[in-house]
Design an enzyme around this catalytic site. Structure first.
Site, PDB file in Angstrom:
ATOM      1  N   GLY A  72      38.729  40.186  36.279  1.00 50.73           N
ATOM      2  CA  GLY A  72      38.314  40.625  34.948  1.00 50.73           C
ATOM      3  C   GLY A  72      38.962  39.809  33.835  1.00 50.73           C
ATOM      4  CD  GLU A  74      36.292  40.371  43.589  1.00 48.70           C
ATOM      5  OE1 GLU A  74      37.267  39.608  43.387  1.00 48.70           O
ATOM      6  OE2 GLU A  74      35.501  40.203  44.516  1.00 48.70           O
ATOM      7  N   PRO A  75      37.860  43.471  38.392  1.00 54.29           N
ATOM      8  CG  PRO A  75      37.295  45.112  36.815  1.00 54.29           C
ATOM      9  CD  PRO A  75      36.790  44.430  38.058  1.00 54.29           C
ATOM     10  N   GLY A  76      41.330  43.637  37.638  1.00 57.96           N
ATOM     11  CA  GLY A  76      42.595  44.269  38.031  1.00 57.96           C
ATOM     12  C   GLY A  76      43.465  44.466  36.801  1.00 57.96           C
ATOM     13  NE  ARG A  77      46.303  39.314  34.170  1.00 53.57           N
ATOM     14  CZ  ARG A  77      47.392  38.729  34.666  1.00 53.57           C
ATOM     15  NH1 ARG A  77      48.584  39.079  34.226  1.00 53.57           N
ATOM     16  NH2 ARG A  77      47.291  37.801  35.591  1.00 53.57           N
ATOM     17  CB  CYS A 111      73.753  37.377  42.195  1.00 53.55           C
ATOM     18  SG  CYS A 111      74.774  38.826  42.044  1.00 53.55           S
ATOM     19  NE  ARG A 160      52.532  39.334  35.404  1.00 52.79           N
ATOM     20  CZ  ARG A 160      52.296  38.759  34.263  1.00 52.79           C
ATOM     21  NH1 ARG A 160      52.922  39.159  33.173  1.00 52.79           N
ATOM     22  NH2 ARG A 160      51.423  37.781  34.160  1.00 52.79           N
TER      23      ARG A 160
HETATM   24  N1  LLP Z   1      39.600  38.955  42.589  1.00 53.67           N
HETATM   25  C1  LLP Z   1      40.290  38.002  43.249  1.00 53.67           C
HETATM   26  C2  LLP Z   1      39.660  37.322  44.387  1.00 53.67           C
HETATM   27  C3  LLP Z   1      41.597  37.684  42.832  1.00 53.67           C
HETATM   28  O1  LLP Z   1      42.269  36.749  43.492  1.00 53.67           O
HETATM   29  C4  LLP Z   1      42.176  38.362  41.727  1.00 53.67           C
HETATM   30  C5  LLP Z   1      43.540  38.073  41.296  1.00 53.67           C
HETATM   31  C6  LLP Z   1      41.409  39.355  41.087  1.00 53.67           C
HETATM   32  C7  LLP Z   1      40.120  39.619  41.528  1.00 53.67           C
HETATM   33  C8  LLP Z   1      41.938  40.152  39.924  1.00 53.67           C
HETATM   34  O2  LLP Z   1      42.096  39.369  38.786  1.00 53.67           O
HETATM   35  P1  LLP Z   1      42.482  40.047  37.370  1.00 53.67           P
HETATM   36  O3  LLP Z   1      41.312  40.912  36.935  1.00 53.67           O
HETATM   37  O4  LLP Z   1      43.700  40.868  37.594  1.00 53.67           O
HETATM   38  O5  LLP Z   1      42.712  38.893  36.452  1.00 53.67           O
HETATM   39  N2  LLP Z   1      50.510  37.999  40.001  1.00 53.67           N
HETATM   40  C9  LLP Z   1      49.830  37.311  38.938  1.00 53.67           C
HETATM   41  C10 LLP Z   1      48.327  37.474  39.008  1.00 53.67           C
HETATM   42  C11 LLP Z   1      47.729  37.072  40.338  1.00 53.67           C
HETATM   43  C12 LLP Z   1      46.230  37.238  40.368  1.00 53.67           C
HETATM   44  C13 LLP Z   1      45.709  36.991  41.732  1.00 53.67           C
HETATM   45  N3  LLP Z   1      44.315  37.232  41.909  1.00 53.67           N
HETATM   46  C14 LLP Z   1      50.390  37.787  37.602  1.00 53.67           C
HETATM   47  O6  LLP Z   1      51.301  38.602  37.589  1.00 53.67           O
HETATM   48  O7  LLP Z   1      49.958  37.316  36.545  1.00 53.67           O
END
Ligand code: LLP
Length: 434
Positions: free
Chosen positions: A240, A275-278, A345, A314
């Site tokens: 997303g 596929e939104p996550g963040r 540490c 992060r």
């Molecule tokens: N779909 C796939 C195939 C992905 O690899 C990811 C994230 C998402 C969806 C979700 O993306 P978003 O909507 O969250 O942007 N740990 C890192 C972020 C790693 C993202 C990995 N893939 C951070 O803390 O910024």
């Protein structure tokens, strides 16, 4: 706006209707706190605006706590998973297996079989070999799953290099040039319905133009395949939108993005998967931490807190910025430029560097903002630090959705071992080395 569901009332920071200093007194620190309402509202913003037909699969990797997954499952969300463990969590939280999409470059036989038995909705295959393995395992289990090929559209999305995934040299998906050949060779697999094209070019991408460059490429591929008789029904555009981590920033708007998607997909008869996550969870979470000490050394000010890189990695891993604000504000207080550091540490253990912030004292509480995504999920027990609890707040009620770990939890499954290692096999099979 880096926080949703958090606001000051008479100088005290609240999560929905619950005061964070009361919460910290009850549960201790460090502690993750999530606001339920904005998580659901963020999901609904996508589902209300995206062109139809669409399927939304919340990306479990962003925050996989059962409490958060349950909230989204009840709101009707599907889920994007990248491991058997994530599938297990989704099912435990009451998620609908038929609304699960399985992404990831390295799915194992066991994971694919688990997902086939659970009858998940879609597999996003990232190589020709994986597609063939899926067909073979599906035949054995007498299943016929829906699948897409993940292509790599070779787009330079401007984001941190660790979370950009759409360049041809990245490990994800298959090159556009190879994709057609793979569809040609495998359109008629006996046990896989190859009906989609998927891509994901990276995370925290502010310029939505990059998404549309990718979309144009996958639409062209999908329509070209369809012209040649392939039954391509859907496009999965991956993650997303980016979110604002700083007060002065504004992330891209879901409404604008959705209407541009609608224009691009107009008349194409393709279902959109996202596929939104963040953007669902980031701004709805904070990490609460207490100031342990102040010190001045090497000409620098340090605010030493009880949360560390093992709780929120992060800043150390992606040099990311999280606003840090006092839980109890006092007006007219002096400011200071300081590093906010934890007890681990390593010099890399910091939550903020050279930060202009309130001149806080030991004992005061701070909230590290925008920590709802890729926060707890990336935590570890480094330095044998028990992981913090997670709390979900809904209006004036809160639930501990994950308990603080104990020292016993730290050693679960471990043993000191005896002088002679046991279980070692030799040819005689008697467990002893001769
Ligand atoms: N779909 C796939 C195939 C992905 O690899 C990811 C994230 C998402 C969806 C979700 O993306 P978003 O909507 O969250 O942007 N740990 C890192 C972020 C790693 C993202 C990995 N893939 C951070 O803390 O910024």
């Amino acid at each position: 706006m880096p926080r949703l569901g958090f606001e000051y009332r008479q100088q005290r920071l609240y999560c929905e209707e619950v005061s964070l200093d009361d919460l910290a007194r009850d549960l201790g620190t460090p502690c993750y706190v999530y606001a339920a309402s904005p998580i659901v509202a963020n999901y609904r913003a996508y589902s209300g605006a995206l062109p139809r037909p669409h399927e939304i699969h919340y990306s479990v990797k962003a925050n996989s706590s059962l409490g958060v997954l349950g909230l989204l499952a009840r709101a009707g969300s599907g889920f994007d998973i990248v491991s058997g463990g994530e599938l297990f969590r989704v099912l435990q939280a009451g998620g609908d297996a038929s609304k699960v999409v399985f992404s990831g470059v390295g799915k194992t036989v066991e994971e694919i079989e688990y997902a086939l038995r659970a009858k998940i909705g879609v597999f996003n295959c990232e190589s020709e070999a994986e597609l063939l393995l899926l067909n073979q395992l599906a035949r054995r289990l007498d299943e016929r799953p829906r699948a897409a090929l993940r292509v790599n559209p070779d787009i330079d999305a401007e984001t941190h290099p660790y979370i950009a995934t759409g360049l041809r040299e990245h490990k994800f998906g298959v090159e556009m040039e190879q994709a057609e050949g793979i569809y040609e060779r495998h359109a008629a697999l006996s046990h896989v319905r190859l009906e989609g094209v998927s891509c994901h070019i990276g995370s925290q991408i502010f310029d939505t133009g990059a998404f549309f460059e990718a979309l144009d490429k996958v639409i062209a591929l999908a329509l070209g395949l369809r012209k040649r008789g392939f039954n391509i029904r859907y496009l999965d555009l991956g993650g997303g939108l980016a979110v604002a981590y700083r007060e002065q920033d504004a992330g891209p708007s879901v409404g604008d993005y959705a209407s541009a998607l609608a224009d691009a997909l107009e008349g194409k008869d393709l279902t959109l998967l996202l596929e939104p996550g963040r953007s669902i969870v980031a701004q709805a979470g904070v990490l609460l931490t207490r100031v342990l000490y102040r010190k001045r050394t090497g000409g620098k000010e340090f605010v030493i807190v009880d949360a560390a890189m093992n709780d929120l990695i992060r800043p150390a891993l992606y040099q990311s910025y999280h606003e840090i604000i006092p839980v109890v504000r006092s007006s007219g207080r002096a400011m200071v430029r300081a590093d906010v550091v934890g007890p681990v540490c390593e010099t890399g253990d910091f939550l903020a560097r050279d930060r202009e912030m309130d001149d806080v004292e030991p004992g005061e509480l701070l909230a590290v903002s925008t920590a709802g995504a890729y926060g707890f999920v990336l935590s570890s027990n480094y330095n044998s630090r028990p992981r913090p609890p997670e709390v979900l707040v809904e209006k004036d009620r809160f639930q501990v959705i994950r308990e603080r770990e104990t020292y016993e939890d730290l050693i679960r499954g471990e043993r000191v071992g005896e002088n002679k290692p046991t279980g070692k096999r030799n040819k005689a099979g008697d467990g002893e080395e001769s």
